[in-house]
Design a protein around this motif. Structure first.
Motif, mmCIF file in Angstrom:
data_model
loop_
_atom_site.group_PDB
_atom_site.id
_atom_site.type_symbol
_atom_site.label_atom_id
_atom_site.label_comp_id
_atom_site.label_asym_id
_atom_site.label_seq_id
_atom_site.Cartn_x
_atom_site.Cartn_y
_atom_site.Cartn_z
ATOM 1 N N THR A 70 -0.826 2.850 -3.396
ATOM 2 C CA THR A 70 -1.842 3.898 -3.240
ATOM 3 C C THR A 70 -1.324 5.277 -3.657
ATOM 4 O O THR A 70 -2.088 6.054 -4.249
ATOM 5 C CB THR A 70 -2.394 3.917 -1.800
ATOM 6 N N TRP B 273 0.815 -1.215 0.000
ATOM 7 C CA TRP B 273 0.000 0.000 0.000
ATOM 8 C C TRP B 273 0.849 1.267 0.000
ATOM 9 O O TRP B 273 0.445 2.283 -0.561
ATOM 10 C CB TRP B 273 -0.932 0.002 1.217
ATOM 11 N N TRP C 129 -11.793 2.470 -0.711
ATOM 12 C CA TRP C 129 -10.807 2.720 0.347
ATOM 13 C C TRP C 129 -11.472 2.883 1.710
ATOM 14 O O TRP C 129 -10.849 2.596 2.735
ATOM 15 C CB TRP C 129 -9.985 3.957 0.014
ATOM 16 N N ASP D 3 -1.387 10.178 2.451
ATOM 17 C CA ASP D 3 -1.624 8.755 2.224
ATOM 18 C C ASP D 3 -0.517 7.901 2.846
ATOM 19 O O ASP D 3 -0.792 6.892 3.508
ATOM 20 C CB ASP D 3 -1.709 8.486 0.724
ATOM 21 N N LYS E 213 -7.142 -2.072 -7.650
ATOM 22 C CA LYS E 213 -5.917 -2.115 -8.451
ATOM 23 C C LYS E 213 -6.124 -2.664 -9.857
ATOM 24 O O LYS E 213 -5.547 -2.144 -10.817
ATOM 25 C CB LYS E 213 -4.851 -2.941 -7.719
#
Length: 254
Positions: A91, A87, A187, A120, A221
């Motif tokens: 992300t 991640w 998310w 993030d 993804k």
């Protein structure tokens, strides 16, 4: 279905999805090429993460919070640390692509894109601390900090980048709103499942939590990535069609 089976299946789904995007995505312009590369590499990074977890290299055994409180030291839960490494890379790449989609033709607000990426990364790092914590109060403190950073990501997506996107043409605005909505909804489920999984409250078993996260990862993804590349291809088609005669075309030389 066992957790390990789910991890192996997701490994191949991610690898296949990434290769599909890279093979089918077009590269007629620098922008189109960048979107293809970003969305193609994201599932491949995830495939490496799932491979590490499936082979036992991306996880460790840790005690639950209740076990620690009772004075037990016997490992009782799987902590999949490889997913946080995944991640941390994937992300931000998705956020960069989303930001570039929002500001396709207008002046790029790199401050907003950088802000989203930094918030993030902070969210992922503090979520890692949440999952790795053994004491209840530290665990949930990190969880709260992670959620606050998550709100920062949402602010950039729905305020800063939305404001910039308002100056774009109709198809770009529609694509950005759709992409932002998909990522925001998907998310939003992550902190919920992490909170009730063995790393958190332990209300959901290991296999169930692995399945939910694997499904979310696949949607965010592979499915989303493919949709984003297709939308970018359509936008590039219009860009090329509307390039005025006598100007430098957007299309790159073969």
């Amino acid at each position: 279905m066992s957790s390990n089976t789910i991890l192996w299946i997701t490994t191949f789904i991610m690898l296949g999805g990434g290769l599909l995007i890279l093979v089918t995505g077009k590269r007629r312009t620098p922008t189109e090429s960048l979107h293809t590369l970003l969305h193609g590499i994201v599932p491949i990074i995830a495939a490496c993460s799932y491979l590490a977890m499936a082979t036992g290299q991306g996880l460790v055994l840790l005690p639950t919070t209740d076990a620690v409180a009772a004075g037990a030291v016997t490992p009782t839960r799987m902590f999949y640390f490889a997913r946080y490494i995944d991640w941390t890379f994937t992300t931000p790449l998705l956020l960069v692509s989303l930001g570039l989609t929002a500001m396709r033709h207008v002046r790029k607000d790199y401050g907003a894109i950088t802000g989203a990426v930094l918030a993030d990364v902070m969210m992922i790092v503090t979520a890692f601390a949440f999952g790795a914590s053994l004491q209840g109060w530290t665990k949930w403190t990190w969880f709260l900090v992670s959620c606050v950073a998550f709100l920062g990501v949402y602010y950039v997506i729905w305020k800063s980048q939305m404001d910039a996107n308002a100056a774009e043409r109709d198809d770009v605005r529609a694509t950005y709103r759709r992409n932002a909505a998909i990522l925001s909804v998907v998310w939003l489920v992550y902190p919920v499942i992490l909170a009730v999984a063995p790393d958190g409250l332990g209300l959901v078993g290991d296999a169930a939590s692995v399945l939910v996260i694997a499904t979310l990862d696949t949607v965010a993804k592979v499915v989303y990535g493919y949709m984003a590349v297709v939308s970018d291809t359509k936008a590039t088609d219009r860009d090329l069609a509307e390039t005025p005669a006598g100007t430098t075309p957007l299309r790159r030389a073969a």
